[in-house]
Design a protein around this motif. Structure first.
Motif, PDB file in Angstrom:
ATOM      1  N   THR A 200       0.840  -1.199   0.000  1.00  0.00           N
ATOM      2  CA  THR A 200       0.000   0.000   0.000  1.00  0.00           C
ATOM      3  C   THR A 200       0.865   1.236   0.000  1.00  0.00           C
ATOM      4  O   THR A 200       1.785   1.368   0.787  1.00  0.00           O
ATOM      5  CB  THR A 200      -0.909   0.029   1.243  1.00  0.00           C
ATOM      6  OG1 THR A 200      -1.682  -1.145   1.240  1.00  0.00           O
ATOM      7  CG2 THR A 200      -1.780   1.249   1.229  1.00  0.00           C
TER       8      THR A 200
ATOM      9  N   VAL B 149      -4.861  -0.974 -16.371  1.00  0.00           N
ATOM     10  CA  VAL B 149      -4.744  -2.090 -15.407  1.00  0.00           C
ATOM     11  C   VAL B 149      -3.644  -3.038 -15.882  1.00  0.00           C
ATOM     12  O   VAL B 149      -3.596  -3.425 -17.064  1.00  0.00           O
ATOM     13  CB  VAL B 149      -6.087  -2.834 -15.270  1.00  0.00           C
ATOM     14  CG1 VAL B 149      -5.923  -4.074 -14.397  1.00  0.00           C
ATOM     15  CG2 VAL B 149      -7.148  -1.916 -14.680  1.00  0.00           C
ATOM     16  N   GLY B 150      -2.747  -3.398 -14.937  1.00  0.00           N
ATOM     17  CA  GLY B 150      -1.623  -4.263 -15.278  1.00  0.00           C
ATOM     18  C   GLY B 150      -0.338  -3.504 -15.464  1.00  0.00           C
ATOM     19  O   GLY B 150       0.757  -4.121 -15.481  1.00  0.00           O
TER      20      GLY B 150
ATOM     21  N   PHE C 250       4.264   0.010  -8.108  1.00  0.00           N
ATOM     22  CA  PHE C 250       3.376  -1.134  -7.868  1.00  0.00           C
ATOM     23  C   PHE C 250       2.579  -1.403  -9.144  1.00  0.00           C
ATOM     24  O   PHE C 250       2.458  -0.553 -10.030  1.00  0.00           O
ATOM     25  CB  PHE C 250       2.434  -0.856  -6.693  1.00  0.00           C
ATOM     26  CG  PHE C 250       1.446   0.258  -6.952  1.00  0.00           C
ATOM     27  CD1 PHE C 250       0.166  -0.029  -7.422  1.00  0.00           C
ATOM     28  CD2 PHE C 250       1.781   1.576  -6.714  1.00  0.00           C
ATOM     29  CE1 PHE C 250      -0.734   0.983  -7.649  1.00  0.00           C
ATOM     30  CE2 PHE C 250       0.879   2.582  -6.942  1.00  0.00           C
ATOM     31  CZ  PHE C 250      -0.396   2.284  -7.415  1.00  0.00           C
ATOM     32  N   VAL C 251       2.024  -2.628  -9.198  1.00  0.00           N
ATOM     33  CA  VAL C 251       1.222  -3.038 -10.356  1.00  0.00           C
ATOM     34  C   VAL C 251      -0.223  -2.603 -10.117  1.00  0.00           C
ATOM     35  O   VAL C 251      -0.794  -2.884  -9.049  1.00  0.00           O
ATOM     36  CB  VAL C 251       1.293  -4.557 -10.565  1.00  0.00           C
ATOM     37  CG1 VAL C 251       0.384  -4.981 -11.703  1.00  0.00           C
ATOM     38  CG2 VAL C 251       2.733  -4.970 -10.837  1.00  0.00           C
ATOM     39  N   VAL C 252      -0.827  -1.932 -11.113  1.00  0.00           N
ATOM     40  CA  VAL C 252      -2.194  -1.428 -10.995  1.00  0.00           C
ATOM     41  C   VAL C 252      -3.175  -2.583 -11.151  1.00  0.00           C
ATOM     42  O   VAL C 252      -3.216  -3.250 -12.196  1.00  0.00           O
ATOM     43  CB  VAL C 252      -2.473  -0.348 -12.054  1.00  0.00           C
ATOM     44  CG1 VAL C 252      -3.921   0.136 -11.951  1.00  0.00           C
ATOM     45  CG2 VAL C 252      -1.496   0.814 -11.891  1.00  0.00           C
ATOM     46  N   LYS C 253      -3.955  -2.840 -10.077  1.00  0.00           N
ATOM     47  CA  LYS C 253      -4.965  -3.907 -10.120  1.00  0.00           C
ATOM     48  C   LYS C 253      -6.311  -3.380 -10.638  1.00  0.00           C
ATOM     49  O   LYS C 253      -7.050  -4.102 -11.294  1.00  0.00           O
ATOM     50  CB  LYS C 253      -5.157  -4.503  -8.732  1.00  0.00           C
ATOM     51  CG  LYS C 253      -3.918  -5.177  -8.164  1.00  0.00           C
ATOM     52  CD  LYS C 253      -4.195  -5.709  -6.753  1.00  0.00           C
ATOM     53  CE  LYS C 253      -2.954  -6.376  -6.168  1.00  0.00           C
ATOM     54  NZ  LYS C 253      -3.212  -6.867  -4.787  1.00  0.00           N
ATOM     55  N   ASP C 254      -6.611  -2.117 -10.355  1.00  0.00           N
ATOM     56  CA  ASP C 254      -7.898  -1.551 -10.775  1.00  0.00           C
ATOM     57  C   ASP C 254      -7.781  -0.023 -10.773  1.00  0.00           C
ATOM     58  O   ASP C 254      -6.887   0.540 -10.126  1.00  0.00           O
ATOM     59  CB  ASP C 254      -9.009  -1.996  -9.812  1.00  0.00           C
ATOM     60  CG  ASP C 254     -10.401  -1.707 -10.384  1.00  0.00           C
ATOM     61  OD1 ASP C 254     -10.476  -1.395 -11.599  1.00  0.00           O
ATOM     62  OD2 ASP C 254     -11.383  -1.764  -9.629  1.00  0.00           O
TER      63      ASP C 254
ATOM     64  N   ASP D  47      -3.996  -0.396  -1.931  1.00  0.00           N
ATOM     65  CA  ASP D  47      -3.909  -1.837  -2.201  1.00  0.00           C
ATOM     66  C   ASP D  47      -3.917  -2.117  -3.707  1.00  0.00           C
ATOM     67  O   ASP D  47      -4.629  -2.996  -4.205  1.00  0.00           O
ATOM     68  CB  ASP D  47      -5.064  -2.588  -1.527  1.00  0.00           C
ATOM     69  CG  ASP D  47      -5.008  -2.457  -0.011  1.00  0.00           C
ATOM     70  OD1 ASP D  47      -3.882  -2.418   0.532  1.00  0.00           O
ATOM     71  OD2 ASP D  47      -6.091  -2.385   0.600  1.00  0.00           O
ATOM     72  N   GLY D  48      -3.142  -1.357  -4.449  1.00  0.00           N
ATOM     73  CA  GLY D  48      -3.019  -1.581  -5.896  1.00  0.00           C
ATOM     74  C   GLY D  48      -4.139  -0.977  -6.711  1.00  0.00           C
ATOM     75  O   GLY D  48      -4.163  -1.129  -7.939  1.00  0.00           O
ATOM     76  N   VAL D  49      -5.083  -0.304  -6.062  1.00  0.00           N
ATOM     77  CA  VAL D  49      -6.181   0.356  -6.793  1.00  0.00           C
ATOM     78  C   VAL D  49      -5.882   1.844  -6.889  1.00  0.00           C
ATOM     79  O   VAL D  49      -5.641   2.513  -5.872  1.00  0.00           O
ATOM     80  CB  VAL D  49      -7.528   0.124  -6.078  1.00  0.00           C
ATOM     81  CG1 VAL D  49      -8.635   0.865  -6.828  1.00  0.00           C
ATOM     82  CG2 VAL D  49      -7.825  -1.362  -5.994  1.00  0.00           C
TER      83      VAL D  49
END
Length: 765
Positions: A2, A51-52, A25-29, A82-84
C-alpha cells in the motif's frame, strides 16, 4: 503493497522536484470519483495508465497532466490503495445558456456564431480564459463598426448540476466618425483628387446610409491600395506609402487619419520586349500588348497585357502559363523598359468534366452548355464561355468552375463544375404604375426549368388602361442537339388607344397562335423564324379619322398569317447593367398573302457600351424602322411605329412624335428613327450599391408617314426630329425595376406634347 495517499495539485506539475511514491506497484484496478457529466470511459481514454501497468512517479505526473489538458476539470487528485488507483476529479461547470443584452448593431445569432468560433458555446465546458477571449472578440466586432466607446461586461450565474449561465451586457455607444483624412507628401495631385479614390470619407449627406464615415481597418487597407493604384496608373513607379497614423479623440467619437507618401518621378515606357518560349507567333502576341513606348506607364495596362498573353496561351492548352514583366528603370531619364518573360509550362489535357450541385436540373442541361470537351486540350476561352452560358440560364445562384491537376500526372486536369441551384418557378401577383398607362395589374405563373429539362413554360396576364395581354408560352431551347429551339405561343392582346389623351381613338382585339424556331449560328449570333396566325377585330368612332376610313375599306375583322424573322448578336457582359459589349438586331415582320392583311415591317437596332472608367459607361443606341403595305394595300394603322416616351424620346408624351390627324392626335408612322446617347454612373455616395444606377442622356427621334394633316413628317427629314436631354435613375427594387427620368425638350415645335417627369414601375418596365 500500500502506497501512502498521493495528492497532486497543479503546482506539483511545474515543481522543480518530482513527486515520489514509496515504490512502484502493479495497478490492479482504476476507479473514478467526482464525475457528474463526464463519462468514466472518457476519463479512462485520456489516462496514460491501464490495469496491469506498473505505476511510477513519472506515470502519476503524466496522468494528472493528461487529465488537466482535457480542459474538463479544474482539480485532479490521484490516490493508491492496495493496488487500486483512485482518480478524484472536480469538473469545470458547463455553459447552460449564453445571453446578450443591449445588442442593436448586430444580430444576436450572428454574434453567438462568432463566439462559437472562439470556443464559447452552449453545452461546452466553461474556461475563464475562453470567456476573456470571447469578450475581446465581441469588442473587436464593435471596433470594426467604429464603436470604440463600447462597454462589455460578462456575468456568470451558477445553476444546478454544475452549470452556469453566461450573460454579456453591452453598452454600444455611438459610432466614431472619421473627422479628417490628411495625405502628406503629395505634390503632383491635389489632396481632394486623391481622396476621391478612398472608400473612407468624412461625414456627408449620404454617409448615414453608406457608413463610409465609420473607420474600418480593412477599408483603410483597401484605400491605401487604391491610392497606390492611382499613382502606379499614372507612371509613379517609385510611389511609396511611408506610414499611416490613425488616432482617436479622447471621447472616442472622432477618428483622424494621416497618410504620409513619397511620390517619386513619373516614368514613361521606353521599350517593351518579349522573351522566353513563345509557342504562339510573336506577331500575334505583340497585338496583345497594350502598353506602348513613349506613353506614361499605366500598371493596369501592364496587368492587362500579361493576362491577355496568359489567356492566349491557355487557349492552346497551356493552363499554367506564366508571364512575368521584368522592369528596367533609367532613373536619369525617368523611363522604364519591360521584358515580358513567357513560360508556357506543359500543355494540358482535360481528363474528366464533373458536375455537382444540380439536384433538380438534369446533368444534360448543364453539360450541353459546356464548350470544353473531355480528352481535348485545355481551352481557357471555352471554359470562361461555359461559365457565362451557365450563368445566363438563370437556373443557378452561383456557378464555379475549378481545374485541379489530376493526381499522379503532370499534363492533365479535371474540370469541376459546381452549381448552386435556385428556384426557377415563379408565381407572381402584382401591380405597377406607368406615367403613360396608369395602373397596370399583372399576374404570371412560369417555370423556366420544367422538371429539370431546361424547357420553359409560362402563363401571363397584364392588365393596363391601354394594353391588356393574356399569353401562354412554351419553349424547348434544345429541340435538337445542335441547339435549335422550338416554341409555341397563344395570346390575346387588347389595345384601347382611347385611354390616351394624345393618340387617335380606336380599339383592337387580337387573338394569335404561333410557332417559332431559333437557330444559333455561333456563340453570339442567333437567327429566329416564326409563323403566327392572328385575327384582329377593330372598333372605331366617327372621330377616329384614318382608322375609321380603314375599317370602311377593309372591314372590322381581319386576319393575318404573319412571318417573323430576326438576326441578333449580343456580346454585352450583363443584361441589366452592361458596361461593355454590343447588341445588334435586324427583324422583319411580314403579313403574307395567305391573310387579308398584307404588309411588311423592317427594323434595325445597334446598341453599344463603352467603358470609360470603373464608374462611367457610355451607351450609344440607334434604331430605324420602315414599313408599308403589300399588294396595293396600306400598312394597317395599328401596325404603325410610334415615338416619344420612356422607351424612345424622353421628355415628350408617349407616342406623340410624328404624324397627327385633324384633332392633333398622334397617328404613328410607317418610318421611325431613334437615337440615344446615355452616360451611366453610380449614384453619388452609393458606388458599391449594385441595385442603383444614374445616367445623363440625350435622346432624338420621330416617326414619319404620309398621313399628316399639315404636310409634316411625310418623308424623313432631320429638321423634323425632336431632341431632349435629362437625367434618369434606374433602381432594381424588391418590387421590380423602377426607372425615373427628368427630361427637358431642347428641340420642339408647336403642338408637341411634353412631359418633363416620366417613370415606369414593376412589370411594365
Amino acid at each position: 503493497m500500500t502506497l501512502s495517499r498521493l495528492t497532486l495539485a497543479l503546482a506539483a506539475l511545474f515543481a522543480a522536484q518530482p513527486v515520489f511514491a514509496e515504490e512502484p506497484f502493479v495497478v490492479k484496478d482504476i476507479r473514478v470519483e467526482g464525475i457528474q457529466r463526464t463519462e468514466a470511459g472518457t476519463v479512462f481514454s485520456y489516462l496514460p495508465v491501464k490495469v496491469g501497468d506498473v505505476m511510477t512517479d513519472e506515470k502519476t505526473a503524466a496522468a494528472i497532466k493528461a487529465l488537466y489538458a482535457t480542459g474538463f476539470f479544474k482539480d485532479v487528485r490521484l490516490e493508491a490503495r492496495d493496488g487500486v488507483v483512485i482518480v478524484t476529479v472536480e469538473e469545470r461547470p458547463s455553459i447552460a445558456t449564453i445571453t446578450l443584452s443591449g445588442i442593436k448593431e448586430f444580430s444576436a445569432d450572428d454574434l453567438k456564431a462568432g463566439l462559437k468560433q472562439t470556443g464559447l458555446a452552449e453545452g461546452r465546458v466553461l474556461d475563464r480564459a475562453m470567456l476573456d477571449k470571447a469578450e475581446q472578440e465581441l469588442q473587436r466586432q464593435y471596433f470594426n463598426r467604429g464603436k470604440y466607446a463600447v462597454e462589455i461586461k460578462s456575468t456568470l450565474t451558477p445553476l444546478e448540476r454544475n452549470r452556469v449561465a453566461v450573460q454579456f451586457d453591452v453598452v454600444e455607444g455611438d459610432s466614431a466618425k472619421i473627422q479628417q483624412i490628411n495625405i502628406v507628401g503629395n505634390q503632383a495631385f491635389k489632396e481632394k483628387t486623391l481622396l476621391k479614390a478612398f472608400g473612407s470619407t468624412t461625414p456627408g449627406w449620404l454617409t448615414w446610409y453608406t457608413k463610409s464615415d465609420q473607420y474600418s481597418k480593412s477599408r483603410l487597407a483597401g484605400d491605401i491600395e487604391a491610392l497606390r493604384s492611382f499613382y502606379l496608373n499614372r507612371g509613379y513607379l517609385e510611389f511609396n506609402v511611408d506610414s499611416t497614423q490613425v488616432s482617436i479623440s479622447p471621447d472616442k467619437q472622432g477618428i483622424y487619419i494621416t497618410v504620409n507618401v513619397t511620390e517619386g518621378p513619373q516614368y514613361k515606357v521606353s521599350d517593351v520586349k518579349l522573351a522566353g518560349q513563345m509557342l504562339v507567333p510573336e506577331a500575334e502576341l505583340q497585338k496583345l500588348i497594350t502598353i506602348k513606348p513613349g506613353e506614361v506607364f499605366v500598371r493596369d495596362r501592364l496587368t492587362e497585357t500579361t493576362k491577355k498573353i496568359g489567356d492566349r496561351l491557355g487557349n492552346d492548352g497551356y493552363a499554367f502559363a506564366n508571364v512575368n514583366a521584368v522592369p528596367e528603370l533609367d532613373k536619369e531619364k525617368a523611363t522604364v523598359a519591360f521584358t515580358l518573360f513567357i513560360d508556357p509550362g506543359r500543355r494540358v489535357y482535360v481528363n474528366r468534366i464533373n458536375v455537382a450541385g444540380n439536384t433538380k436540373t438534369q446533368d444534360e442541361v448543364v453539360r450541353r452548355e459546356i464548350r470544353q470537351m473531355e480528352g481535348a486540350y485545355y481551352d481557357a476561352e471555352k471554359i470562361n464561355r461555359s461559365r457565362d452560358r451557365l450563368n445566363r440560364l438563370g437556373y443557378f445562384n452561383e456557378v464555379n468552375i475549378e481545374t485541379p491537376a489530376v493526381s499522379g500526372t503532370t499534363d492533365q486536369v479535371d474540370v469541376n463544375v459546381s452549381v448552386a441551384e435556385k428556384s426557377t418557378g415563379n408565381i407572381m401577383l402584382g401591380a405597377g404604375f406607368s406615367s403613360s398607362e396608369g395602373l397596370v395589374l399583372s399576374g404570371s405563373v412560369s417555370q423556366s426549368n420544367v422538371f429539370g429539362t431546361g424547357n420553359r413554360l409560362s402563363a401571363q396576364i397584364n392588365s393596363g388602361s391601354v394594353n391588356t395581354v393574356y399569353s401562354l408560352s412554351y419553349t424547348n431551347p434544345y429541340y435538337t442537339l445542335d441547339g435549335i429551339s422550338l416554341g409555341y405561343d397563344l395570346y390575346r392582346r387588347d389595345v384601347d388607344a382611347s385611354s390616351l389623351d394624345n393618340v387617335a381613338d380606336y380599339k383592337t382585339s387580337t387573338y394569335g397562335a404561333g410557332m417559332r424556331f431559333g437557330l444559333p449560328i455561333n456563340e453570339r449570333d442567333f437567327i429566329s423564324f416564326g409563323l403566327t396566325y392572328e385575327q384582329t377585330s377593330l372598333t372605331t368612332t366617327a372621330t377616329s379619322g384614318v382608322q375609321y376610313d380603314f375599317v370602311q375599306e377593309f372591314g372590322e375583322d381581319n386576319d393575318t398569317l404573319r412571318l417573323d424573322t430576326s438576326w441578333a448578336r449580343d456580346t454585352r457582359n450583363s443584361f441589366l447593367f452592361p458596361t461593355k459589349g454590343v447588341f445588334q438586331r435586324v427583324a422583319a415582320e411580314i403579313g403574307t398573302p395567305a391573310g387579308s392583311l398584307q404588309y411588311y415591317k423592317l427594323s434595325f437596332q445597334h446598341q453599344q457600351f463603352f467603358p470609360l472608367s470603373n464608374n462611367f459607361t457610355l451607351m450609344l443606341n440607334g434604331e430605324a424602322g420602315i414599313g408599308d403595305g403589300l399588294s396595293g394595300k396600306p400598312l394597317p394603322f395599328f401596325k404603325n411605329f410610334y415615338a416619344g416616351g420612356t422607351s424612345s424620346v424622353r421628355g415628350f408624351k408617349n407616342g406623340t412624335l410624328g404624324p397627327k390627324d385633324v384633332n392633333s392626335d398622334a397617328l404613328g408612322g410607317d418610318k421611325r428613327v431613334i437615337a440615344n446617347a446615355e452616360l451611366f454612373f453610380p449614384l453619388p455616395g452609393l458606388k458599391d450599391d449594385q441595385s442603383l444606377r444614374m445616367s445623363a442622356f440625350i435622346d432624338a427621334g420621330a416617326t414619319f408617314g404620309p398621313r399628316d394633316n399639315d404636310g409634316l413628317y411625310k418623308t424623313f427629314a432631320f429638321g423634323d426630329l425632336r431632341y431632349s436631354a435629362g437625367v434618369a435613375i434606374l433602381w432594381v427594387s424588391p418590387l421590380g425595376p423602377l426607372k425615373f427620368s427628368l427630361a427637358q425638350p431642347i428641340v420642339k415645335k408647336d403642338g408637341d406634347k411634353t412631359e418633363v417627369f416620366q417613370f415606369t414601375l414593376g412589370s411594365t418596365f
